[in-house]
Design an enzyme around this catalytic site. Structure first.
Site, PDB file in Angstrom:
ATOM      1  N   GLU A   1       1.294   2.621   7.804  1.00 25.13           N
ATOM      2  CA  GLU A   1       1.467   2.113   6.444  1.00 25.13           C
ATOM      3  C   GLU A   1       0.124   1.861   5.785  1.00 25.13           C
ATOM      4  O   GLU A   1      -0.015   2.001   4.572  1.00 25.13           O
ATOM      5  CB  GLU A   1       2.326   0.840   6.499  1.00 25.13           C
ATOM      6  CG  GLU A   1       2.642   0.218   5.156  1.00 25.13           C
ATOM      7  CD  GLU A   1       1.619  -0.835   4.745  1.00 25.13           C
ATOM      8  OE1 GLU A   1       1.525  -1.139   3.541  1.00 25.13           O
ATOM      9  OE2 GLU A   1       0.904  -1.335   5.639  1.00 25.13           O
TER      10      GLU A   1
ATOM     11  N   HIS B   1       6.282  -0.057   7.508  1.00 22.84           N
ATOM     12  CA  HIS B   1       5.833  -1.384   7.926  1.00 22.84           C
ATOM     13  C   HIS B   1       6.301  -1.686   9.350  1.00 22.84           C
ATOM     14  O   HIS B   1       5.536  -2.221  10.165  1.00 22.84           O
ATOM     15  CB  HIS B   1       6.374  -2.456   6.971  1.00 22.84           C
ATOM     16  CG  HIS B   1       5.533  -2.684   5.766  1.00 22.84           C
ATOM     17  ND1 HIS B   1       5.693  -1.971   4.605  1.00 22.84           N
ATOM     18  CD2 HIS B   1       4.513  -3.543   5.527  1.00 22.84           C
ATOM     19  CE1 HIS B   1       4.816  -2.382   3.703  1.00 22.84           C
ATOM     20  NE2 HIS B   1       4.089  -3.333   4.239  1.00 22.84           N
TER      21      HIS B   1
END
Length: 399
Positions: free
Chosen positions: A47, A364
């Protein structure tokens, strides 16, 4: 009486130091040994945002493990440390008297070396103090960075955090209080939160007080079968128990709050869901509006947020939050996709086996799992599942 530890004075020596000092003679065991084992982390992995930094800070403080992170937020339009990231670094340093290099706005290279175990007490941190002109950086992200290490010190602590309490790209105060904390309470982590003043983008100025209690060992769910190990099993969420929420605004006409509430209820009604939504006139120094909804299940939980913006109708704000809830509900997953990545750290710090389903495996989630593996070698298994994704974590037993 505990002395308040404002970060500007508490860790000045550590932050201004430009080298890692030799271990103190009186420090023994794992802490001193860990400091000699510097972990190198690529901050652009996965991410590539602030999540990888916050996870590294939490684990570094909890474990006493130093790290160097390069290419922090390298792919972002404004790469490097932003105010909320810088405050997280400095606040984490205050807990363990860490030696830090690269703690400045825009820095993409950070060295963080704890010098002692985290210390409980009373702390005050202001995101706005990290940048000229102030900042609405998210205090929720700073709280999550500090919460777990402070839960492990064996004594209560108090935090006062100043900045953005309801800002995009971060969990709002109400998500922490009504989704994150109830979820991690199942693992023995506990805190009481109080919202003194709301903080919206771009002015910030919100104030949150937190009372963090020492982690308690808890009796976790036990799966059927002889000899099965204890686990927290949120793979089948069961029936929905309650949907509730708030429609809130600061320094704006009351009809905005009312229209948001009406539209959220109507959108949920069309999906066959009933809810209770409170209207809130929120005290703040700036302007802002939000719809926040919670879905509580027998064995699961989710929170859903949408913010207002200039020329964005109140009805659209409400529809965004309500439709996000409906989409998650229809997957039959036990936890929302944001809670999924936030559960990994508390799970891995316990000795429990934890399993849960979530609508999808986000970047994430995968990045958080990778960062944990770098520090602990603990593997987080993420598998396809009819609900979206199945996540399994075997705790390392640090807590």
């Amino acid at each position: 009486m505990r002395a308040t530890r404002a970060f500007a004075s508490t860790a000045r020596r550590a932050w201004n130091s430009r080298r890692i000092p030799s271990p103190q003679v009186h420090e023994r065991g794992a802490m001193a040994e860990a400091r000699g084992n510097l972990l190198e982390i690529d901050g652009s992995f996965g991410e590539g945002g602030g999540q990888i930094l916050r996870t590294a800070l939490t684990l570094a403080v909890a474990l006493g493990r130093p790290f160097r992170m390069r290419r922090i937020r390298a792919g972002r339009p404004t790469p490097g440390l932003r105010p909320q990231h810088l405050l997280a670094v400095r606040a984490a340093a205050a807990l363990c008297n860490a030696t830090v290099e690269g703690d400045r706005i825009g820095s993409q290279d950070l060295l963080f070396a704890p010098q002692c175990r985290p210390t409980g007490g009373d702390y005050t941190f202001d995101v706005g103090a990290t940048e000229a002109g102030g900042s609405a950086g998210a205090v929720s992200l700073v709280f999550q960075t500090l919460f777990l290490p402070l839960s492990l010190v064996g004594a209560p602590s108090r935090l006062t955090l100043v900045g953005g309490t309801h800002v995009p790209w971060s969990p709002p105060f109400h998500y922490l209080a009504h989704v994150y904390l109830p979820a991690v309470a199942r693992l023995g982590f506990a805190a009481d939160l109080a919202l003194e003043r709301w903080g919206w983008y771009p002015k910030g100025g919100g104030i949150v007080h937190a009372h963090i209690r020492p982690r308690q060992h808890v009796a976790l769910d036990t799966p059927s079968g002889e000899g099965a190990e204890p686990t927290l099993d949120w793979t089948r969420r069961g029936r929905i128990a309650h949907i509730w929420g708030i429609s809130a605004a600061s320094n704006l006409p009351a009809h905005i709050i009312q229209r948001q509430k009406a539209q959220a209820l109507e959108t949920l009604r069309k999906a066959g869901l009933r809810a209770e939504i409170d209207e809130v006139e929120a005290p703040a120094v700036g302007f802002g509006t939000v719809v926040f909804l919670v879905a509580e299940y027998e064995r699961g939980l989710g929170g859903f947020t949408a913010y207002g913006a200039l020329r964005k109708p109140a009805e659209r704000v409400a529809e965004e939050a309500a439709r996000e809830l409906v989409r998650s509900h229809e997957t039959k997953a036990a936890v929302d996709e944001h809670l999924a990545d936030q559960l990994l750290l508390p799970a891995v710090l316990t000795g429990a086996a934890v399993a849960f389903t979530t609508p999808r495996a986000t970047d994430h989630l995968r990045t958080n799992a990778w960062t944990i593996e770098q520090f602990l070698g603990t593997r987080v298994d993420i598998e396809p599942h009819p609900t979206g994704a199945l996540v399994r974590v075997r705790g390392a037993g640090v807590a």
